[in-house]
Write a protein that holds these residues in place. Sequence first.
Motif, PDB file in Angstrom:
ATOM      1  N   ASP A 165       2.544   4.745   0.951  1.00  0.00           N
ATOM      2  CA  ASP A 165       2.799   5.341   2.257  1.00  0.00           C
ATOM      3  C   ASP A 165       2.229   6.754   2.349  1.00  0.00           C
ATOM      4  O   ASP A 165       2.331   7.402   3.393  1.00  0.00           O
ATOM      5  CB  ASP A 165       4.308   5.372   2.535  1.00  0.00           C
ATOM      6  N   PHE A 166       1.625   7.232   1.272  1.00  0.00           N
ATOM      7  CA  PHE A 166       1.041   8.576   1.266  1.00  0.00           C
ATOM      8  C   PHE A 166      -0.327   8.569   1.942  1.00  0.00           C
ATOM      9  O   PHE A 166      -1.018   7.549   1.975  1.00  0.00           O
ATOM     10  CB  PHE A 166       0.880   9.069  -0.176  1.00  0.00           C
ATOM     11  N   ASP A 167      -0.711   9.717   2.466  1.00  0.00           N
ATOM     12  CA  ASP A 167      -2.041   9.857   3.041  1.00  0.00           C
ATOM     13  C   ASP A 167      -3.055  10.044   1.918  1.00  0.00           C
ATOM     14  O   ASP A 167      -2.716  10.538   0.831  1.00  0.00           O
ATOM     15  CB  ASP A 167      -2.073  11.066   3.982  1.00  0.00           C
ATOM     16  N   THR A 168      -4.298   9.654   2.172  1.00  0.00           N
ATOM     17  CA  THR A 168      -5.358   9.924   1.206  1.00  0.00           C
ATOM     18  C   THR A 168      -5.454  11.428   0.971  1.00  0.00           C
ATOM     19  O   THR A 168      -5.463  12.206   1.933  1.00  0.00           O
ATOM     20  CB  THR A 168      -6.708   9.398   1.737  1.00  0.00           C
ATOM     21  N   GLU A 182      -6.481  15.298   0.434  1.00  0.00           N
ATOM     22  CA  GLU A 182      -7.420  16.070   1.244  1.00  0.00           C
ATOM     23  C   GLU A 182      -8.800  16.177   0.604  1.00  0.00           C
ATOM     24  O   GLU A 182      -9.815  16.074   1.295  1.00  0.00           O
ATOM     25  CB  GLU A 182      -6.855  17.478   1.506  1.00  0.00           C
ATOM     26  N   ALA A 205      -4.115   6.154  -2.815  1.00  0.00           N
ATOM     27  CA  ALA A 205      -3.754   5.887  -1.421  1.00  0.00           C
ATOM     28  C   ALA A 205      -5.001   5.712  -0.561  1.00  0.00           C
ATOM     29  O   ALA A 205      -5.154   6.314   0.506  1.00  0.00           O
ATOM     30  CB  ALA A 205      -2.873   7.021  -0.871  1.00  0.00           C
ATOM     31  N   TRP A 255     -10.100   2.244   2.523  1.00  0.00           N
ATOM     32  CA  TRP A 255     -11.466   2.652   2.193  1.00  0.00           C
ATOM     33  C   TRP A 255     -12.254   1.499   1.575  1.00  0.00           C
ATOM     34  O   TRP A 255     -13.482   1.505   1.597  1.00  0.00           O
ATOM     35  CB  TRP A 255     -11.452   3.842   1.226  1.00  0.00           C
ATOM     36  N   GLU A 298       0.832  -1.194   0.000  1.00  0.00           N
ATOM     37  CA  GLU A 298       0.000   0.000   0.000  1.00  0.00           C
ATOM     38  C   GLU A 298       0.870   1.250   0.000  1.00  0.00           C
ATOM     39  O   GLU A 298       1.959   1.271   0.583  1.00  0.00           O
ATOM     40  CB  GLU A 298      -0.938   0.016   1.211  1.00  0.00           C
ATOM     41  N   LYS A 304     -10.753  13.080   1.331  1.00  0.00           N
ATOM     42  CA  LYS A 304     -11.189  13.010   2.729  1.00  0.00           C
ATOM     43  C   LYS A 304     -12.306  14.012   3.009  1.00  0.00           C
ATOM     44  O   LYS A 304     -13.260  13.706   3.739  1.00  0.00           O
ATOM     45  CB  LYS A 304     -10.001  13.257   3.663  1.00  0.00           C
ATOM     46  N   CYS A 347      -2.604  14.519  -7.355  1.00  0.00           N
ATOM     47  CA  CYS A 347      -2.132  13.625  -6.293  1.00  0.00           C
ATOM     48  C   CYS A 347      -1.520  12.354  -6.883  1.00  0.00           C
ATOM     49  O   CYS A 347      -0.502  11.847  -6.380  1.00  0.00           O
ATOM     50  CB  CYS A 347      -3.275  13.267  -5.349  1.00  0.00           C
TER      51      CYS A 347
END
Length: 396
Positions: free
Chosen positions: A40-43, A45, A239, A243, A38, A48, A287
């Motif tokens: 390593d980045f955050d979903t 913004e 990322a 979900w 997976e 979200k 992104c």
Amino acid sequence: MLSKKAQSISPSPTLAIDAKAKKMKADGVDVIGFGAGEPDFDTPEHIKDAAVSAIHDGFTRYTPVAGMLDLQQAICEKLQADNGLTYQPNEIVVSNGAKHSLTNVFAALLNPGDEVIIPAPYWVSYSEIVKLNDGVPVIVPTQAENNFKITPLELAGAVTSKTKAILINSPNNPTGQVYTAKELQAVADFAVARNLYVVSDEIYEKLIYGEHEHVSIASLNEKIKDLTIVINGVSKSYAMTGWRIGYTACRADIAKTMSSIQSHATSNPNSIAQKATIAALTGSQQCVADMKVAFSQRRDYMVDKISATPGLSCIEPTGAFYVFMDVSSLFERSLNGQAVQTSDNFAALLLEQAKVAVVPGTGFGAPNYVRLSYALGMEQIKTGMTRIENFINQLK
């Protein structure tokens, strides 16, 4: 007195390695984990934010089993824009992750004893999902000199009167290799001539590097499109692994069957995650571009490091975020009286002695290899690759 079928299923070695590495980290051990599948980045913004808005708007009820119409339409528009594929919403089934989508596909296609051709190296869950749905996985080893991509000759040697489908994964997990349009056309011609389904796992399609490009086998002509079930999702490209949104695109009769199966298994996928997925597919794609830049830099570093380390080799991956490293030349070497005899043994010793987690190739149908993910920060990658180099230099 448990199910014989359930007991025949092997646990996922990728998740097992990742869990062991995380347990060691939780115990205070400084482990570098190359096992995770997976980003390593955050979903992002905006994705979200769409989920938060959905919660505040009270979008917390059941949706249609196969996904909300707005999401199905967004997927159709994505498939048209990115892949040149025309589908209608009733040909889209949204599920709880691409793994769930695959489970639905084989539940819909297979009768007991039906065979599915799976080129090796392959993602570890493919064969188990086929077995869970009463099918027979037919593993066909591919060759490094062909960049681990299956050929018509290899397909011809595996097909029988019981063959129901061919499974293609491009970009591939674990090798990172991408099929060209010409290579896919050869598979398509073979499948059409024998009226075989093609299950095309395209979950890594947006993570392709350099001059290479993704081609969906379903886009080649109407005959192969009619036989193809496209698998995709948002876990890797955006990322969004946690979900749990995957989807299929295929003929309406197959989609209807899968929707019926899903209605009794899980019902609809998570309503909030569906809203987030619409934002992912229809919003800014910067992104994805940013992740690709970082992944490409990490890939280049790891490939260079492997190539410069005696005893190691790899074929440069052109997609996904994995390097498939050949460790067979290290077999029979030893450290502190412990011999390296298999990729499983190599991975175990590496974790024990160097505190580096990699996934042995046995579960991928390639026992001479280990898989390393570059979905972790560059500093961790540098530290981990140095530890691997030092470990190998200690082998006698």
